[in-house]
Design an enzyme around this catalytic site. Structure first.
Site, PDB file in Angstrom:
ATOM      1  N   ASP A   1       0.863  -1.179  -0.130  1.00  0.00           N
ATOM      2  CA  ASP A   1       0.048  -0.061  -0.149  1.00  0.00           C
ATOM      3  C   ASP A   1       1.004   1.339   0.019  1.00  0.00           C
ATOM      4  O   ASP A   1       1.420   1.609   1.022  1.00  0.00           O
ATOM      5  CB  ASP A   1      -0.870   0.133   1.294  1.00  0.00           C
TER       6      ASP A   1
ATOM      7  N   GLU B   1      -1.107  -1.128  -4.718  1.00  0.00           N
ATOM      8  CA  GLU B   1      -2.417  -0.687  -5.153  1.00  0.00           C
ATOM      9  C   GLU B   1      -1.873   0.504  -6.205  1.00  0.00           C
ATOM     10  O   GLU B   1      -1.129   1.322  -6.301  1.00  0.00           O
ATOM     11  CB  GLU B   1      -2.817   0.461  -3.876  1.00  0.00           C
TER      12      GLU B   1
ATOM     13  N   ASP C   1      -2.915   1.159   6.881  1.00  0.00           N
ATOM     14  CA  ASP C   1      -1.908   0.888   5.839  1.00  0.00           C
ATOM     15  C   ASP C   1      -1.252  -0.632   5.761  1.00  0.00           C
ATOM     16  O   ASP C   1      -1.234  -1.345   4.464  1.00  0.00           O
ATOM     17  CB  ASP C   1      -0.620   1.824   5.794  1.00  0.00           C
TER      18      ASP C   1
END
Length: 184
Positions: free
Chosen positions: A7, A68, A141
């Site tokens: 992330d 991501e 996160d």
């Protein structure tokens, strides 16, 4: 299949490693956050993100890296930092010849919770349940990184089959003899 989920972020870059295959219970191998000081020079922050991701790759030896996909945000500065951290993660994976998959936030949420509009708490709760953890990983996160890895494990086989079918179709189209019209 072992997947490192990333992330991306400059201040907090979530990382999580999950082992598993579709249809079987998943196992969390590790989860954490690579942190950089907000007041540090950008180049130093990117180096710190690289060192952190390299350490995770060395330690956990994933077969795939799921990151991501950066999407448009209202805050351009945040989007730029996220894109830069994402690029560092891709570079680290590419150096090792690891396949990289980009997943959108809504794709990850839908895979893990069933809704592409799930909030952070719902994602954390489902990651906790799917990986049979005592509590949700913190910060968010870290949970998001695990969700990325889970999403990739569940979706990669389908993606791979579609890509292989597409490549076969392209190959067949190139090698097939031209169709000739017979005139009588």
């Amino acid at each position: 299949m072992r997947v490192l989920g990333v992330d991306p972020g400059l201040t907090r870059c979530g990382v999580g490693v999950v082992d598993g295959v579709p249809g079987r219970p998943l196992t969390m191998v590790g989860v954490g956050v690579v942190r950089t000081p907000a007041d540090a020079e950008l180049s130093r922050r990117l180096l710190a993100v690289e060192a952190g991701i390299e350490e995770w790759l060395d330690t956990h030896q994933p077969e795939y890296v799921a990151i991501e996909r950066v999407f448009s945000q209202h805050n351009v500065r945040t989007a730029m930092g996220t894109a830069q951290a994402s690029a560092v993660a891709m570079l680290c994976a590419a150096r090792r010849g690891l396949p990289v998959a980009l997943h959108t936030p809504s794709e990850v949420k839908a895979a893990v919770t069933g809704s592409g509009r799930a909030d952070k708490a719902q994602v954390g709760a489902m990651v906790t349940r799917l990986l049979r953890l005592a509590e949700p990983p913190k910060p968010a996160d870290a949970a998001d990184a695990l969700a990325l890895a889970i999403c990739h494990i569940w979706r990669a086989p389908t993606r791979n089959r579609l890509q292989e079918a597409h490549e076969r179709a392209r190959s067949t189209a190139r090698t097939a003899p031209p169709v000739r019209k017979v005139v009588r």
